[in-house]
Motif scaffolding. Sequence first.
Motif, mmCIF file in Angstrom:
data_model
loop_
_atom_site.group_PDB
_atom_site.id
_atom_site.type_symbol
_atom_site.label_atom_id
_atom_site.label_comp_id
_atom_site.label_asym_id
_atom_site.label_seq_id
_atom_site.Cartn_x
_atom_site.Cartn_y
_atom_site.Cartn_z
ATOM 1 N N GLN A 182 0.863 -1.173 0.000
ATOM 2 C CA GLN A 182 0.000 0.000 0.000
ATOM 3 C C GLN A 182 0.901 1.225 0.000
ATOM 4 N N VAL A 183 0.626 2.170 -0.914
ATOM 5 C CA VAL A 183 1.450 3.372 -1.013
ATOM 6 C C VAL A 183 0.685 4.634 -0.665
ATOM 7 N N GLY A 184 -0.578 4.502 -0.322
ATOM 8 C CA GLY A 184 -1.347 5.674 0.061
ATOM 9 C C GLY A 184 -2.801 5.337 0.282
ATOM 10 N N THR A 185 -3.532 6.345 0.740
ATOM 11 C CA THR A 185 -4.973 6.266 0.898
ATOM 12 C C THR A 185 -5.559 7.427 0.116
ATOM 13 N N LEU A 186 -6.560 7.149 -0.694
ATOM 14 C CA LEU A 186 -7.159 8.170 -1.546
ATOM 15 C C LEU A 186 -8.510 8.609 -0.997
ATOM 16 N N SER A 187 -8.954 9.758 -1.455
ATOM 17 C CA SER A 187 -10.256 10.277 -1.040
ATOM 18 C C SER A 187 -11.305 10.082 -2.133
ATOM 19 N N GLY A 188 -11.120 9.077 -2.963
ATOM 20 C CA GLY A 188 -12.064 8.787 -4.039
ATOM 21 C C GLY A 188 -11.510 7.694 -4.932
ATOM 22 N N PRO A 189 -12.246 7.324 -5.984
ATOM 23 C CA PRO A 189 -11.822 6.234 -6.863
ATOM 24 C C PRO A 189 -10.574 6.577 -7.665
ATOM 25 N N GLY A 190 -9.865 5.531 -8.056
ATOM 26 C CA GLY A 190 -8.626 5.693 -8.791
ATOM 27 C C GLY A 190 -8.844 5.990 -10.260
ATOM 28 N N GLY A 191 -7.789 6.513 -10.874
ATOM 29 C CA GLY A 191 -7.810 6.830 -12.294
ATOM 30 C C GLY A 191 -6.698 6.119 -13.023
ATOM 31 N N SER A 192 -5.435 6.575 -12.792
ATOM 32 C CA SER A 192 -4.320 5.977 -13.512
ATOM 33 C C SER A 192 -2.994 6.499 -12.980
ATOM 34 N N VAL A 193 -1.960 5.681 -13.113
ATOM 35 C CA VAL A 193 -0.611 6.125 -12.796
ATOM 36 C C VAL A 193 -0.041 6.820 -14.033
ATOM 37 N N SER A 194 0.803 7.820 -13.813
ATOM 38 C CA SER A 194 1.467 8.476 -14.940
ATOM 39 C C SER A 194 2.465 7.496 -15.546
ATOM 40 N N PRO A 195 2.778 7.622 -16.828
ATOM 41 C CA PRO A 195 3.693 6.669 -17.468
ATOM 42 C C PRO A 195 5.050 6.545 -16.767
ATOM 43 N N ASP A 196 5.539 7.657 -16.171
ATOM 44 C CA ASP A 196 6.833 7.616 -15.485
ATOM 45 C C ASP A 196 6.726 7.093 -14.053
ATOM 46 N N GLY A 197 5.516 6.836 -13.566
ATOM 47 C CA GLY A 197 5.323 6.284 -12.238
ATOM 48 C C GLY A 197 5.469 7.287 -11.108
ATOM 49 N N ARG A 198 5.473 8.569 -11.422
ATOM 50 C CA ARG A 198 5.643 9.591 -10.377
ATOM 51 C C ARG A 198 4.332 10.054 -9.753
ATOM 52 N N LEU A 199 3.251 10.045 -10.523
ATOM 53 C CA LEU A 199 1.960 10.552 -10.044
ATOM 54 C C LEU A 199 0.870 9.506 -10.236
ATOM 55 N N PHE A 200 -0.103 9.528 -9.337
ATOM 56 C CA PHE A 200 -1.299 8.710 -9.520
ATOM 57 C C PHE A 200 -2.486 9.656 -9.527
ATOM 58 N N TYR A 201 -3.207 9.683 -10.640
ATOM 59 C CA TYR A 201 -4.375 10.557 -10.792
ATOM 60 C C TYR A 201 -5.613 9.843 -10.270
ATOM 61 N N TYR A 202 -6.495 10.592 -9.623
ATOM 62 C CA TYR A 202 -7.705 9.989 -9.064
ATOM 63 C C TYR A 202 -8.785 11.046 -8.892
ATOM 64 N N ALA A 203 -9.986 10.580 -8.604
ATOM 65 C CA ALA A 203 -11.131 11.469 -8.370
ATOM 66 C C ALA A 203 -11.207 11.758 -6.871
ATOM 67 N N HIS A 204 -10.981 13.015 -6.505
ATOM 68 C CA HIS A 204 -11.051 13.432 -5.103
ATOM 69 C C HIS A 204 -12.504 13.786 -4.784
ATOM 70 N N ALA A 205 -13.156 12.936 -3.977
ATOM 71 C CA ALA A 205 -14.561 13.167 -3.610
ATOM 72 C C ALA A 205 -14.643 14.336 -2.644
#
Length: 186
Positions: free
Chosen positions: A127-150
Amino acid sequence: LVDDFSDWTQHKFPVHARPPEQAVVRGAGEDARYTRAPGGREALVVNDHDLVTELWVYEADGRKIRTRRLNELLPARQLAQADPVYTSGLSFTADGKRLFFAIGDAGIVEQEVRLMRYDVDADRLEQVGTLSGPGGSVSPDGRLFYYAHADGDRHDLAALDLATGKAQLVLHAAARQYVGTVRPSP
């Protein structure tokens, strides 16, 4: 009544033959989530009536290289209620070596959306984190994870910096607007 229902069902929902140009590549159980890396590596989170939730990883040539149960029974487990239905953001980094996904799981008080990273070659899930909404995608370089912040009556677009664990707002949505499945464009 059973015969009448059976007749009605066959009339209302006739079985259609699969078109000859379609073929089953592999079974994926009752529920599944799927993604593919640019190099052709594939991953599925699957479950079925007689199968606990598993992560399957295939090489581009179709060989299954990993099978990993996601529901663990013993304490110190990472996931208690893994299920494809509650899985989002299944995505590989561009090199296909790391797989990310968000999954709704039981927390201490309420459900939590856990961001998981799977190192395919090392067969390591963390586990690398806890999000405040559903997931979207990791950036191709693996630096960012985009998600929907509820946020109340909206879902903003956010990005989690995987090195620092800090989230940043990328797009503020108006009331009653909801960011859906987000994927960075090449």
